[in-house]
Design an enzyme around this catalytic site. Sequence first.
Site, PDB file in Angstrom:
ATOM      1  N   PRO A  60       8.932  36.948  61.185  1.00 42.79           N
ATOM      2  CA  PRO A  60       8.728  36.989  62.939  1.00 42.79           C
ATOM      3  C   PRO A  60       9.635  36.233  63.529  1.00 42.79           C
ATOM      4  CG  PRO A  60       6.587  37.087  61.669  1.00 42.79           C
ATOM      5  CD  PRO A  60       7.531  36.698  60.583  1.00 42.79           C
ATOM      6  N   GLU A  61      10.485  36.480  64.550  1.00 43.04           N
ATOM      7  CA  GLU A  61      11.457  35.908  65.309  1.00 43.04           C
ATOM      8  C   GLU A  61      10.770  35.851  66.719  1.00 43.04           C
ATOM      9  OE1 GLU A  61      15.498  36.833  64.450  1.00 43.04           O
ATOM     10  OE2 GLU A  61      14.952  37.520  62.333  1.00 43.04           O
ATOM     11  N   ARG A  98      21.509  33.117  53.265  1.00 39.89           N
ATOM     12  CA  ARG A  98      20.706  34.088  53.833  1.00 39.89           C
ATOM     13  C   ARG A  98      21.801  35.469  53.912  1.00 39.89           C
ATOM     14  NH1 ARG A  98      17.312  30.500  52.863  1.00 39.89           N
ATOM     15  NH2 ARG A  98      15.473  30.438  54.324  1.00 39.89           N
ATOM     16  N   LYS A 103       9.155  30.061  67.841  1.00 45.13           N
ATOM     17  CA  LYS A 103       8.630  31.315  66.833  1.00 45.13           C
ATOM     18  C   LYS A 103       7.015  30.728  66.799  1.00 45.13           C
ATOM     19  CE  LYS A 103      13.014  31.966  64.757  1.00 45.13           C
ATOM     20  NZ  LYS A 103      13.810  31.498  63.257  1.00 45.13           N
TER      21      LYS A 103
END
Length: 278
Positions: A2-3, A266, A61
Amino acid sequence: MPELPEVETMRRGILAIEGATITAIEKVRCRRKPIAIKPNMSTIRRRLVGKKVQAVERIGKRVVIRMANDDRLLFEPRMTGLVLVADPPSSEHVRFRMEFSQGEQEILYWDRRGLGMIYLLNDQQYQERFSLENLGPDALEVTGPLLKKIFGKAKRPIKVALLDQKKVAGIGNLYASEILHVAAIHPAKRCDRITLKQWDLIASTTIDILQTAIAHEGSTLSDGTYRNALNDPGGYQNMHRVYDKEGQFCPICMDTTITRIVQAQRSTFFCKSCQKRS
DNA sequence: CATATGTCCTGAGAGC
DNA sequence: TGCTCTCAGGACATAT
Protein backbone atom coordinates in the site's frame (compact mmCIF):
# COMPACT_ATOMS: atom_id res chain seq x y z
CA MET A 1 2.58 -2.56 -1.05
CA PRO A 2 0.00 0.00 0.00
CA GLU A 3 1.34 3.38 -1.14
CA LEU A 4 -0.34 6.77 -1.10
CA PRO A 5 -3.23 5.92 -3.48
CA GLU A 6 -4.08 2.68 -1.70
CA VAL A 7 -3.94 4.24 1.77
CA GLU A 8 -5.99 7.21 0.60
CA THR A 9 -8.56 4.74 -0.74
CA MET A 10 -8.65 3.01 2.65
CA ARG A 11 -9.18 6.39 4.31
CA ARG A 12 -12.07 7.29 2.03
CA GLY A 13 -13.59 3.87 2.60
CA ILE A 14 -14.04 4.47 6.32
CA LEU A 15 -15.13 8.13 6.25
CA ALA A 16 -18.56 7.12 7.57
CA ILE A 17 -17.08 6.75 11.06
CA GLU A 18 -16.50 10.52 11.29
CA GLY A 19 -18.74 11.75 14.06
CA ALA A 20 -19.37 8.26 15.38
CA THR A 21 -18.58 7.20 18.94
CA ILE A 22 -16.23 4.29 19.52
CA THR A 23 -18.03 1.61 21.53
CA ALA A 24 -15.56 -1.27 21.54
CA ILE A 25 -11.96 -2.07 20.61
CA GLU A 26 -10.59 -5.56 20.38
CA LYS A 27 -7.24 -7.08 19.55
CA VAL A 28 -8.15 -10.19 17.60
CA ARG A 29 -6.24 -13.31 18.54
CA CYS A 30 -4.95 -15.30 15.61
CA ARG A 31 -2.46 -18.10 15.34
CA ARG A 32 0.12 -15.91 13.64
CA LYS A 33 2.64 -13.80 15.42
CA PRO A 34 0.69 -10.79 16.72
CA ILE A 35 1.26 -7.44 15.06
CA ALA A 36 2.60 -4.51 17.04
CA ILE A 37 -0.09 -2.49 18.79
CA LYS A 38 1.05 0.35 21.06
CA PRO A 39 0.50 1.22 23.80
CA ASN A 40 -1.26 -1.72 25.47
CA MET A 41 -4.91 -2.43 24.79
CA SER A 42 -6.24 -1.28 28.14
CA THR A 43 -4.65 2.14 27.64
CA ILE A 44 -5.98 2.35 24.10
CA ARG A 45 -9.48 1.45 25.31
CA ARG A 46 -9.38 3.90 28.18
CA ARG A 47 -8.43 6.76 25.87
CA LEU A 48 -10.75 5.92 22.96
CA VAL A 49 -13.85 4.03 24.03
CA GLY A 50 -16.79 6.39 24.50
CA LYS A 51 -15.05 9.12 22.49
CA LYS A 52 -16.17 10.59 19.21
CA VAL A 53 -14.17 10.42 15.98
CA GLN A 54 -13.35 13.96 14.86
CA ALA A 55 -11.87 13.13 11.46
CA VAL A 56 -10.32 10.39 9.36
CA GLU A 57 -7.08 11.60 7.81
CA ARG A 58 -4.00 10.31 6.05
CA ILE A 59 -0.37 11.04 6.70
CA GLY A 60 2.01 9.55 4.13
CA LYS A 61 1.11 5.86 3.96
CA ARG A 62 -0.85 5.80 7.24
CA VAL A 63 -4.56 6.09 7.99
CA VAL A 64 -5.21 8.41 10.94
CA ILE A 65 -8.31 8.39 13.14
CA ARG A 66 -8.27 11.73 14.97
CA MET A 67 -10.27 12.37 18.12
CA ALA A 68 -11.58 15.68 19.48
CA ASN A 69 -8.61 16.05 21.86
CA ASP A 70 -6.20 15.33 18.96
CA ASP A 71 -5.35 11.84 20.18
CA ARG A 72 -4.74 9.90 16.97
CA LEU A 73 -4.99 6.20 16.24
CA LEU A 74 -2.76 5.27 13.31
CA PHE A 75 -2.96 2.28 11.00
CA GLU A 76 0.31 1.59 9.21
CA PRO A 77 -0.35 -1.20 6.68
CA ARG A 78 3.23 -1.58 5.41
CA MET A 79 3.19 -4.58 3.06
CA THR A 80 -0.11 -6.39 3.40
CA GLY A 81 -2.27 -4.48 5.85
CA LEU A 82 -5.86 -3.53 5.04
CA VAL A 83 -8.39 -1.30 6.78
CA LEU A 84 -11.83 -2.73 6.06
CA VAL A 85 -15.42 -1.98 6.93
CA ALA A 86 -16.45 -5.60 6.46
CA ASP A 87 -15.77 -8.94 4.78
CA PRO A 88 -12.03 -9.58 5.22
CA PRO A 89 -10.27 -11.60 2.48
CA SER A 90 -9.84 -14.31 5.10
CA SER A 91 -10.86 -14.48 8.74
CA GLU A 92 -7.45 -15.92 9.54
CA HIS A 93 -5.52 -12.66 9.39
CA VAL A 94 -7.89 -10.25 11.09
CA ARG A 95 -5.78 -8.53 13.77
CA PHE A 96 -7.90 -5.74 15.23
CA ARG A 97 -11.54 -4.63 15.44
CA MET A 98 -13.34 -1.41 16.38
CA GLU A 99 -17.05 -0.88 16.84
CA PHE A 100 -18.94 2.38 16.52
CA SER A 101 -22.25 3.76 17.65
CA GLN A 102 -23.59 4.79 14.26
CA GLY A 103 -25.59 2.06 12.55
CA GLU A 104 -23.68 -0.92 13.92
CA GLN A 105 -20.52 0.06 12.11
CA GLU A 106 -17.31 -1.85 12.48
CA ILE A 107 -13.76 -1.51 11.25
CA LEU A 108 -11.32 -4.38 10.82
CA TYR A 109 -7.57 -4.34 10.42
CA TRP A 110 -6.42 -7.34 8.38
CA ASP A 111 -2.78 -8.17 7.68
CA ARG A 112 -1.53 -11.34 6.04
CA ARG A 113 2.16 -10.90 6.71
CA GLY A 114 1.71 -8.94 9.90
CA LEU A 115 4.41 -6.36 9.30
CA GLY A 116 1.95 -3.52 9.87
CA MET A 117 1.48 -1.50 13.04
CA ILE A 118 -1.33 0.16 14.96
CA TYR A 119 -0.52 2.88 17.47
CA LEU A 120 -2.09 5.66 19.47
CA LEU A 121 -0.32 9.00 19.82
CA ASN A 122 -1.29 12.13 21.67
CA ASP A 123 -1.02 15.44 19.83
CA GLN A 124 2.50 16.19 21.00
CA GLN A 125 3.79 12.72 20.13
CA TYR A 126 2.14 12.96 16.72
CA GLN A 127 3.58 16.40 15.89
CA GLU A 128 7.01 15.27 16.92
CA ARG A 129 6.94 11.97 15.10
CA PHE A 130 5.69 13.53 11.86
CA SER A 131 7.59 16.79 11.92
CA LEU A 132 9.08 17.79 8.56
CA GLU A 133 12.44 16.38 9.52
CA ASN A 134 10.89 12.95 10.08
CA LEU A 135 8.41 12.92 7.22
CA GLY A 136 8.60 14.96 4.04
CA PRO A 137 5.76 16.90 2.42
CA ASP A 138 2.92 14.86 0.95
CA ALA A 139 3.56 13.67 -2.59
CA LEU A 140 0.29 15.25 -3.75
CA GLU A 141 1.68 18.68 -2.77
CA VAL A 142 5.03 18.68 -4.56
CA THR A 143 6.21 21.26 -7.08
CA GLY A 144 9.31 21.40 -9.26
CA PRO A 145 11.10 24.01 -7.14
CA LEU A 146 10.23 22.09 -3.96
CA LEU A 147 11.66 18.84 -5.34
CA LYS A 148 14.79 20.65 -6.49
CA LYS A 149 15.21 22.10 -3.02
CA ILE A 150 14.70 18.70 -1.36
CA PHE A 151 16.77 16.52 -3.72
CA GLY A 152 18.83 18.92 -5.82
CA LYS A 153 22.16 18.21 -4.12
CA ALA A 154 21.73 14.50 -3.48
CA LYS A 155 24.01 12.07 -5.28
CA ARG A 156 21.55 9.20 -5.03
CA PRO A 157 19.68 7.85 -8.06
CA ILE A 158 16.31 9.54 -8.44
CA LYS A 159 14.35 6.28 -8.11
CA VAL A 160 15.97 5.48 -4.76
CA ALA A 161 15.54 9.05 -3.51
CA LEU A 162 11.82 9.11 -4.34
CA LEU A 163 11.28 6.20 -1.93
CA ASP A 164 12.74 8.13 1.02
CA GLN A 165 9.75 9.09 3.15
CA LYS A 166 11.80 11.65 5.07
CA LYS A 167 12.06 13.59 1.81
CA VAL A 168 8.64 13.11 0.22
CA ALA A 169 5.80 11.14 1.79
CA GLY A 170 3.69 8.60 -0.04
CA ILE A 171 5.65 7.27 -3.01
CA GLY A 172 6.57 3.58 -2.92
CA ASN A 173 8.28 1.13 -5.21
CA LEU A 174 5.45 0.71 -7.70
CA TYR A 175 4.58 4.36 -8.28
CA ALA A 176 8.23 5.45 -8.38
CA SER A 177 8.77 3.37 -11.52
CA GLU A 178 5.51 4.54 -13.06
CA ILE A 179 6.25 8.23 -12.38
CA LEU A 180 9.75 8.13 -13.88
CA HIS A 181 8.53 6.34 -16.97
CA VAL A 182 5.90 8.97 -17.72
CA ALA A 183 8.35 11.76 -16.88
CA ALA A 184 10.91 10.07 -19.20
CA ILE A 185 13.69 10.15 -16.60
CA HIS A 186 16.18 7.29 -16.26
CA PRO A 187 15.76 5.73 -12.79
CA ALA A 188 19.51 5.67 -12.17
CA LYS A 189 19.95 9.37 -12.95
CA ARG A 190 21.60 11.18 -10.06
CA CYS A 191 19.43 13.79 -8.37
CA ASP A 192 22.08 16.47 -8.69
CA ARG A 193 22.05 16.08 -12.48
CA ILE A 194 18.32 16.70 -12.86
CA THR A 195 17.31 20.11 -14.24
CA LEU A 196 14.58 22.34 -12.83
CA LYS A 197 12.54 21.69 -15.93
CA GLN A 198 12.80 17.97 -15.23
CA TRP A 199 11.87 18.47 -11.57
CA ASP A 200 8.80 20.36 -12.79
CA LEU A 201 7.89 17.39 -14.94
CA ILE A 202 8.50 14.87 -12.14
CA ALA A 203 6.30 16.93 -9.81
CA SER A 204 3.38 17.28 -12.21
CA THR A 205 3.63 13.61 -13.24
CA THR A 206 3.70 12.51 -9.60
CA ILE A 207 0.51 14.38 -8.81
CA ASP A 208 -1.19 13.25 -12.00
CA ILE A 209 -0.37 9.56 -11.54
CA LEU A 210 -1.24 9.49 -7.84
CA GLN A 211 -4.54 11.29 -8.40
CA THR A 212 -5.46 8.97 -11.25
CA ALA A 213 -4.53 5.95 -9.15
CA ILE A 214 -6.73 7.26 -6.33
CA ALA A 215 -9.60 7.72 -8.80
CA HIS A 216 -9.18 4.03 -9.69
CA GLU A 217 -8.91 3.02 -6.02
CA GLY A 218 -5.28 1.93 -6.16
CA SER A 219 -3.45 -1.07 -7.57
CA THR A 220 -4.23 -4.71 -6.79
CA LEU A 221 -1.25 -6.75 -8.00
CA SER A 222 -1.26 -10.36 -9.13
CA ASP A 223 -1.10 -11.62 -5.56
CA GLY A 224 -4.50 -9.98 -5.04
CA THR A 225 -3.66 -8.75 -1.54
CA TYR A 226 -4.63 -5.11 -1.75
CA ARG A 227 -8.36 -4.35 -1.43
CA ASN A 228 -10.38 -1.26 -0.71
CA ALA A 229 -12.42 -0.96 2.48
CA LEU A 230 -15.21 -3.02 0.93
CA ASN A 231 -12.78 -5.83 0.03
CA ASP A 232 -13.01 -5.00 -3.66
CA PRO A 233 -9.84 -4.87 -5.81
CA GLY A 234 -8.51 -1.60 -7.17
CA GLY A 235 -8.37 -0.79 -10.87
CA TYR A 236 -5.14 1.10 -11.48
CA GLN A 237 -3.15 -2.08 -12.12
CA ASN A 238 -4.76 -2.09 -15.55
CA MET A 239 -3.11 1.25 -16.27
CA HIS A 240 0.42 0.32 -15.21
CA ARG A 241 2.97 1.08 -17.88
CA VAL A 242 6.13 -0.59 -16.59
CA TYR A 243 5.74 -2.04 -13.10
CA ASP A 244 6.20 -5.84 -13.17
CA LYS A 245 6.18 -5.76 -16.97
CA GLU A 246 9.72 -6.90 -17.72
CA GLY A 247 10.00 -8.14 -21.30
CA GLN A 248 6.73 -6.58 -22.45
CA PHE A 249 6.69 -3.80 -25.02
CA CYS A 250 6.77 -0.25 -23.72
CA PRO A 251 3.31 1.29 -24.21
CA ILE A 252 4.85 4.63 -25.21
CA CYS A 253 7.38 3.71 -27.90
CA MET A 254 5.81 0.30 -28.65
CA ASP A 255 9.27 -0.74 -29.80
CA THR A 256 11.49 -1.52 -26.82
CA THR A 257 10.77 -4.03 -24.07
CA ILE A 258 10.68 -3.07 -20.40
CA THR A 259 13.89 -3.64 -18.43
CA ARG A 260 14.09 -4.69 -14.79
CA ILE A 261 17.02 -3.59 -12.64
CA VAL A 262 17.59 -3.72 -8.88
CA GLN A 263 18.26 -0.53 -6.94
CA ALA A 264 18.62 -0.53 -3.15
CA GLN A 265 17.37 -4.12 -3.08
CA ARG A 266 14.14 -3.14 -4.86
CA SER A 267 13.00 -3.87 -8.40
CA THR A 268 12.88 -0.95 -10.81
CA PHE A 269 11.16 -1.18 -14.19
CA PHE A 270 11.80 1.22 -17.07
CA CYS A 271 12.13 1.65 -20.83
CA LYS A 272 15.68 2.13 -22.11
CA SER A 273 14.42 4.04 -25.14
CA CYS A 274 12.03 6.42 -23.46
CA GLN A 275 14.14 7.00 -20.34
CA LYS A 276 17.63 8.02 -21.44
CA ARG A 277 20.44 8.52 -18.97
CA SER A 278 21.52 11.88 -20.39
C1' DC B 1 24.67 15.17 7.90
C1' DA B 2 23.81 11.47 3.67
C1' DT B 3 23.62 7.00 2.25
C1' DA B 4 23.74 1.77 2.52
C1' DT B 5 22.31 -2.58 4.41
C1' DG B 6 19.91 -6.08 7.26
C1' DT B 7 15.56 -7.28 9.53
C1' DC B 8 10.76 -8.28 10.30
C1' DC B 9 6.81 -11.65 8.16
C1' DT B 10 3.80 -14.95 5.07
C1' DG B 11 2.57 -17.38 1.07
C1' DA B 12 2.97 -17.73 -4.03
C1' DG B 13 5.64 -19.72 -7.35
C1' DA B 14 9.92 -21.89 -9.16
C1' DG B 15 12.67 -25.79 -9.48
C1' DC B 16 13.75 -30.43 -8.62
C1' DT C 1 2.88 -35.02 -6.01
C1' DG C 2 5.48 -32.67 -2.40
C1' DC C 3 9.43 -30.73 -0.71
C1' DT C 4 12.73 -26.67 -0.27
C1' DC C 5 14.05 -22.31 -1.59
C1' DT C 6 13.60 -17.45 -3.14
C1' DC C 7 11.30 -13.35 -3.43
C1' DA C 8 7.92 -9.49 -2.84
C1' DG C 9 8.88 -4.13 -0.43
C1' DG C 10 6.57 -1.21 3.64
C1' DA C 11 9.54 1.31 7.86
C1' DC C 12 13.18 1.36 10.79
C1' DA C 13 17.67 0.24 13.39
C1' DT C 14 22.23 0.21 12.81
C1' DA C 15 26.54 0.86 10.27
C1' DT C 16 29.63 3.49 7.35
